[in-house]
Each structure stands twice: as C-alpha cells, then as structure tokens.
Design a protein around this motif. Structure first.
Motif, PDB file in Angstrom:
ATOM      1  N   THR A   6     -10.013   4.436  32.067  1.00 41.01           N
ATOM      2  CA  THR A   6      -8.699   5.034  31.858  1.00 41.01           C
ATOM      3  C   THR A   6      -8.479   6.087  32.933  1.00 41.01           C
ATOM      4  O   THR A   6      -9.441   6.678  33.438  1.00 41.01           O
ATOM      5  N   THR A   7      -7.222   6.301  33.299  1.00 40.38           N
ATOM      6  CA  THR A   7      -6.903   7.345  34.281  1.00 40.38           C
ATOM      7  C   THR A   7      -6.165   8.514  33.636  1.00 40.38           C
ATOM      8  O   THR A   7      -5.875   9.494  34.301  1.00 40.38           O
ATOM      9  N   LYS A   8      -5.845   8.386  32.346  1.00 46.62           N
ATOM     10  CA  LYS A   8      -5.092   9.419  31.616  1.00 46.62           C
ATOM     11  C   LYS A   8      -3.800   9.765  32.354  1.00 46.62           C
ATOM     12  O   LYS A   8      -3.365  10.910  32.384  1.00 46.62           O
ATOM     13  N   SER A   9      -3.195   8.773  32.965  1.00 50.64           N
ATOM     14  CA  SER A   9      -1.927   8.978  33.671  1.00 50.64           C
ATOM     15  C   SER A   9      -0.943   7.881  33.283  1.00 50.64           C
ATOM     16  O   SER A   9      -1.331   6.745  33.000  1.00 50.64           O
ATOM     17  N   ILE A  10       0.340   8.258  33.267  1.00 56.14           N
ATOM     18  CA  ILE A  10       1.421   7.345  32.936  1.00 56.14           C
ATOM     19  C   ILE A  10       2.408   7.332  34.102  1.00 56.14           C
ATOM     20  O   ILE A  10       2.805   8.388  34.604  1.00 56.14           O
ATOM     21  N   GLY A  11       2.799   6.146  34.542  1.00 56.24           N
ATOM     22  CA  GLY A  11       3.789   6.030  35.600  1.00 56.24           C
ATOM     23  C   GLY A  11       5.193   6.002  35.024  1.00 56.24           C
ATOM     24  O   GLY A  11       5.433   5.394  33.977  1.00 56.24           O
ATOM     25  N   PHE A  12       6.108   6.685  35.693  1.00 60.85           N
ATOM     26  CA  PHE A  12       7.516   6.697  35.265  1.00 60.85           C
ATOM     27  C   PHE A  12       8.364   6.318  36.465  1.00 60.85           C
ATOM     28  O   PHE A  12       8.318   6.983  37.495  1.00 60.85           O
ATOM     29  N   VAL A  13       9.147   5.246  36.334  1.00 61.21           N
ATOM     30  CA  VAL A  13      10.029   4.790  37.406  1.00 61.21           C
ATOM     31  C   VAL A  13      11.467   5.042  36.980  1.00 61.21           C
ATOM     32  O   VAL A  13      11.952   4.443  36.014  1.00 61.21           O
TER      33      VAL A  13
ATOM     34  N   TYR B  98      -2.172  13.221  28.714  1.00 64.78           N
ATOM     35  CA  TYR B  98      -1.792  12.376  29.846  1.00 64.78           C
ATOM     36  C   TYR B  98      -0.933  13.154  30.838  1.00 64.78           C
ATOM     37  O   TYR B  98      -0.143  14.025  30.441  1.00 64.78           O
ATOM     38  N   SER B  99      -1.068  12.816  32.104  1.00 67.28           N
ATOM     39  CA  SER B  99      -0.171  13.338  33.127  1.00 67.28           C
ATOM     40  C   SER B  99       0.839  12.253  33.491  1.00 67.28           C
ATOM     41  O   SER B  99       0.595  11.061  33.274  1.00 67.28           O
ATOM     42  N   VAL B 100       1.987  12.682  34.028  1.00 68.98           N
ATOM     43  CA  VAL B 100       3.066  11.750  34.363  1.00 68.98           C
ATOM     44  C   VAL B 100       3.235  11.690  35.873  1.00 68.98           C
ATOM     45  O   VAL B 100       3.363  12.728  36.534  1.00 68.98           O
ATOM     46  N   LEU B 101       3.228  10.491  36.410  1.00 69.95           N
ATOM     47  CA  LEU B 101       3.499  10.264  37.832  1.00 69.95           C
ATOM     48  C   LEU B 101       4.929   9.755  37.941  1.00 69.95           C
ATOM     49  O   LEU B 101       5.211   8.610  37.599  1.00 69.95           O
ATOM     50  N   LEU B 102       5.836  10.613  38.405  1.00 73.30           N
ATOM     51  CA  LEU B 102       7.258  10.283  38.466  1.00 73.30           C
ATOM     52  C   LEU B 102       7.631   9.742  39.834  1.00 73.30           C
ATOM     53  O   LEU B 102       7.307  10.349  40.858  1.00 73.30           O
ATOM     54  N   THR B 103       8.311   8.609  39.845  1.00 75.42           N
ATOM     55  CA  THR B 103       8.814   8.039  41.093  1.00 75.42           C
ATOM     56  C   THR B 103      10.306   7.783  40.953  1.00 75.42           C
ATOM     57  O   THR B 103      10.824   7.657  39.848  1.00 75.42           O
ATOM     58  N   ASN B 104      10.980   7.677  42.092  1.00 71.00           N
ATOM     59  CA  ASN B 104      12.430   7.514  42.116  1.00 71.00           C
ATOM     60  C   ASN B 104      12.798   6.368  43.042  1.00 71.00           C
ATOM     61  O   ASN B 104      12.321   6.298  44.174  1.00 71.00           O
TER      62      ASN B 104
ATOM     63  N   ASP C 159      12.651  -0.242  43.054  1.00 71.17           N
ATOM     64  CA  ASP C 159      12.076  -0.227  41.706  1.00 71.17           C
ATOM     65  C   ASP C 159      10.783  -1.033  41.687  1.00 71.17           C
ATOM     66  O   ASP C 159       9.752  -0.579  41.176  1.00 71.17           O
ATOM     67  N   ALA C 160      10.837  -2.241  42.230  1.00 76.30           N
ATOM     68  CA  ALA C 160       9.673  -3.126  42.228  1.00 76.30           C
ATOM     69  C   ALA C 160       8.517  -2.511  43.014  1.00 76.30           C
ATOM     70  O   ALA C 160       7.357  -2.555  42.571  1.00 76.30           O
ATOM     71  N   GLN C 161       8.825  -1.924  44.151  1.00 77.69           N
ATOM     72  CA  GLN C 161       7.770  -1.289  44.957  1.00 77.69           C
ATOM     73  C   GLN C 161       7.104  -0.151  44.205  1.00 77.69           C
ATOM     74  O   GLN C 161       5.875   0.007  44.230  1.00 77.69           O
ATOM     75  N   ARG C 162       7.916   0.662  43.529  1.00 81.57           N
ATOM     76  CA  ARG C 162       7.361   1.800  42.785  1.00 81.57           C
ATOM     77  C   ARG C 162       6.470   1.316  41.635  1.00 81.57           C
ATOM     78  O   ARG C 162       5.407   1.887  41.369  1.00 81.57           O
ATOM     79  N   ILE C 163       6.897   0.263  40.956  1.00 77.13           N
ATOM     80  CA  ILE C 163       6.086  -0.295  39.871  1.00 77.13           C
ATOM     81  C   ILE C 163       4.748  -0.770  40.410  1.00 77.13           C
ATOM     82  O   ILE C 163       3.686  -0.498  39.831  1.00 77.13           O
ATOM     83  N   GLU C 164       4.769  -1.479  41.530  1.00 78.67           N
ATOM     84  CA  GLU C 164       3.538  -2.005  42.118  1.00 78.67           C
ATOM     85  C   GLU C 164       2.594  -0.890  42.541  1.00 78.67           C
ATOM     86  O   GLU C 164       1.376  -0.960  42.320  1.00 78.67           O
TER      87      GLU C 164
ATOM     88  N   GLY D 167      -0.198   3.193  31.568  1.00 74.60           N
ATOM     89  CA  GLY D 167       1.039   2.630  31.037  1.00 74.60           C
ATOM     90  C   GLY D 167       2.206   2.987  31.920  1.00 74.60           C
ATOM     91  O   GLY D 167       2.105   3.866  32.783  1.00 74.60           O
ATOM     92  N   LEU D 168       3.326   2.301  31.706  1.00 70.14           N
ATOM     93  CA  LEU D 168       4.527   2.519  32.507  1.00 70.14           C
ATOM     94  C   LEU D 168       5.740   2.742  31.610  1.00 70.14           C
ATOM     95  O   LEU D 168       5.904   2.054  30.594  1.00 70.14           O
ATOM     96  N   ILE D 169       6.594   3.694  32.004  1.00 67.62           N
ATOM     97  CA  ILE D 169       7.928   3.839  31.436  1.00 67.62           C
ATOM     98  C   ILE D 169       8.903   3.579  32.575  1.00 67.62           C
ATOM     99  O   ILE D 169       8.800   4.191  33.635  1.00 67.62           O
ATOM    100  N   VAL D 170       9.840   2.668  32.353  1.00 69.48           N
ATOM    101  CA  VAL D 170      10.690   2.201  33.446  1.00 69.48           C
ATOM    102  C   VAL D 170      12.155   2.241  33.023  1.00 69.48           C
ATOM    103  O   VAL D 170      12.517   1.770  31.945  1.00 69.48           O
TER     104      VAL D 170
END
Length: 354
Positions: free
Chosen positions: A69-76, A101-107, A115-120, A129-132
């Motif tokens: 686990t990385t204890k991180s969540i991606g947000f797009v 968990y920490s949040v990695l926010l992308t725009n 969007d697809a690049q950020r998800i990848e 996990g991801l929130i999109v």
C-alpha cells in the motif's frame, strides 16, 4: 550536556542507531515504531525518546511497499480554478486524511486526453485508489485508462460510457433544477434560456428537468438551449444570443457557476435590471451569486459532502471490494431577488381623437 544529535548524526540515524541509543534490540525498536502490540510502556517510551533525540524519521515508503500500500489516493479534476472543485477536494481530503491517506491532486484543464494521462501517471505511482471528475464521459483514452485500473475508482458526477468497474457519487441535478423551473413557470415565464456545459450527465439532467417542468403543467417546452464549455466566455456568448433572439426568453438558467461572470457582463451591457426585466438562476452557489445586486437565485448542492461521500465509498472499496449502487446527493433551489414575475409588456399610449 545536550542530548541533541548533530546534523550529520540526524541524517545517518536509522533503526540501528535508535536501538543502540535505547539500549534494546533492533526487533524491539521495529515492533514499537510499527505500532505492533506486545511492548511494555517503559520500553515504548525508551524507544520513542531515543527516536526523538536522534530525529529519526521512518521510511514510510518502504514500510508501505512492504504492506503493498502507498497510503495515497489520486484525484483527477478537470478545473482546479473552479471553487466548486476546491470544495469537493477539501471534503474528500478531510475524510482521507483522518484515515491516514494523503491526496495527490492533478488537473487536466478540461482536456479529455489529459484526463487519461493523469489517470495513468497516478496508477503508475501505485495509488491505493482514484477519485475522478473527468471532462467527458465517452473519451476513448479516458475509458481505456480507467479500464486498466487495478485500484478502486470512484467517479464524481459523470456516467461513464462502457462497462467499467467503477463506483459513482452523483448530484441529483434534476431535483433542484426542476424546483427552479417550476418557480419560474409559476411567475408567468413561458420562454426560458438554458446555458449548459458539454454533453455530460449534469447537462442532460438539467435539460431534462427544465423540459419536464413545462410538461408537468401541460405546457409545450419552450427552451433555448446553448451548450458549450463551462467558461465565462460561453456564459457571455450564450446570454448575448438569448437576448438578441427575435423572441428573447424572459428568464435564463445558467447550468454552472463558471458561466455567471460572462452572463452578467452581457446583462450589464444591455442595462437590464435582474428580477424586473429578466430573471436569472445560476447553478452552484459562489460568492458572486450572493454579492451581486440583486443576489442571484441558485440551485444549491453541498460540494464538500460530494467529496466526503466519494472518499467514504473509496475507503470502503479499499477495505472490501464489492459492487455498489450510485450515491445520489440532493440539490435544492434558493430563491433570491434575481427572480421575479414576468415583466408586463410595454403598451403604446392610446391616441385621442382630436
């Protein structure tokens, strides 16, 4: 004599140095620092004191990788300049932070391929996990990126094309928009301008709600729909188009707070008084809605709650993956002075016979 370590000692400090300072074995230190049970209070305090004195910082990355686990969540997100998105992210982060968990926010800036690049990229970082909140629902690159996800995914306010294994947290746009339209119809408005974004779920639900409100009163829908990007520029051009029409609407609904600034520019340029010569409703409350004179009637929702529920659903999936039904959160209509009865038509003064 100071127990403070030198800067070089701090940089070198590892679990071995902590064990030596505390006078215990490395296994004991590892057990204490990882939070495992079985250590006496005295031993725990000795280890923690030694770690503080040495400025020891555990290698969280290594620990998390061992635990897979990385204890991180991606947000797009599609537009981090939008106050609505900021509130959604803030709501999600409050829940995720409390869970460790920490949040990695992308725009993506509203660009579907980005969007697809950020998800990848986030998946390559092995987020848990991801929130999109993507720009579009049917972009092939976005669909492919989400289909490749091995981590749980929660999608906010979109109905993605294809049979994706994702979970949804949605706003009930139909509810609040229907309330707003019914109020306008009760005030005598029979032609309504509706500016919306691209062909995504919120736009479709808003259009459907407005048309259904007409039909519920036995009226044929008379709605001017202008679709485009959610931007001040689109708000201005849509409003100009409505007002320049040979049969202009007496009320306008803006399906997004980003449209408001531009729409108000067009209103001011024509010198129209809202609530008297034109009624105006906006979706998603922002400071401009409340501070404008007169204040702008709004279809409201709780964006922070949207983020919180998305985070809660995601944490549930991380703990125990299972099928879920979409979470649907309410919207409501708040009447303000920008809405009034339809203006009576101006009549020409009668000419008396001389």
């Amino acid at each position: 004599m100071s127990n403070k370590p030198s800067s070089s000692e701090t940089r070198r400090a590892g679990i071995k140095e902590v064990a030596e300072r505390a006078g215990v074995g490395i296994a004991s230190v590892s057990r204490v620092l990882s939070g495992q049970p079985g250590s006496s209070p005295q031993l725990t305090e000795r280890v923690m004191q030694a770690a503080r004195e040495l400025g020891y910082m555990p290698n969280l990355m290594a620990q998390n990788l061992r635990r897979r686990t990385t204890k991180s969540i991606g947000f797009v997100g599609s537009d981090i300049t939008n106050p609505l998105l900021a509130s959604i992210v803030g709501g999600a982060e409050s829940v995720l932070s409390a869970a460790g968990y920490s949040v990695l926010l992308t725009n993506s800036g509203g660009a579907p391929d980005v969007d697809a690049q950020r998800i990848e990229v986030l998946l390559q970082r092995q987020v848990d996990g991801l929130i999109v909140l993507p720009a579009l629902e049917d972009n092939a690159a976005t669909i492919a990126a989400l289909a490749s996800a091995t981590a749980p995914v929660v999608v906010i306010d979109r109905a993605m094309a294809g049979d994706l294994d994702v979970h949804y947290v949605l706003s009930d746009h139909y509810l609040g928009m229907g309330e707003a339209t019914r109020h306008l119809l009760r005030q005598g408005h029979r032609r309504i301008g509706l500016a919306v974004g691209h062909d995504v779920r919120p736009s479709r639900e808003r259009i459907r709600a407005v048309e259904d409100a007409f039909r519920a009163l036995g009226l044929a829908p008379d709605v001017m729909v202008d679709s485009g990007s959610l931007s001040p520029e689109h708000g201005e051009s849509a409003m100009e188009g409505f007002l320049a029409d040979a049969r202009p609407p007496t009320a306008v609904i803006l399906g997004g707070n980003q449209l408001l600034e531009g729409a108000l520019r067009a209103v001011r340029q024509r010198g129209l008084r809202l609530g008297e010569q034109l009624s105006l409703v906006c979706c998603d409350d922002v400071a401009l809605s409340r501070m404008y004179d007169p204040p702008i009637a709004s279809v409201l929702r709780d964006p922070a709650l949207l983020g919180q529920r998305a985070a809660e659903v995601l944490l549930e999936q991380i703990k125990d993956p299972h099928r879920t039904t979409p979470v649907l959160l309410p919207t409501s209509f708040e009447l303000r002075a920008s809405c009034g009865p339809v203006a009576a038509p101006k009549t020409k003064p009668s000419r008396r016979a001389g």
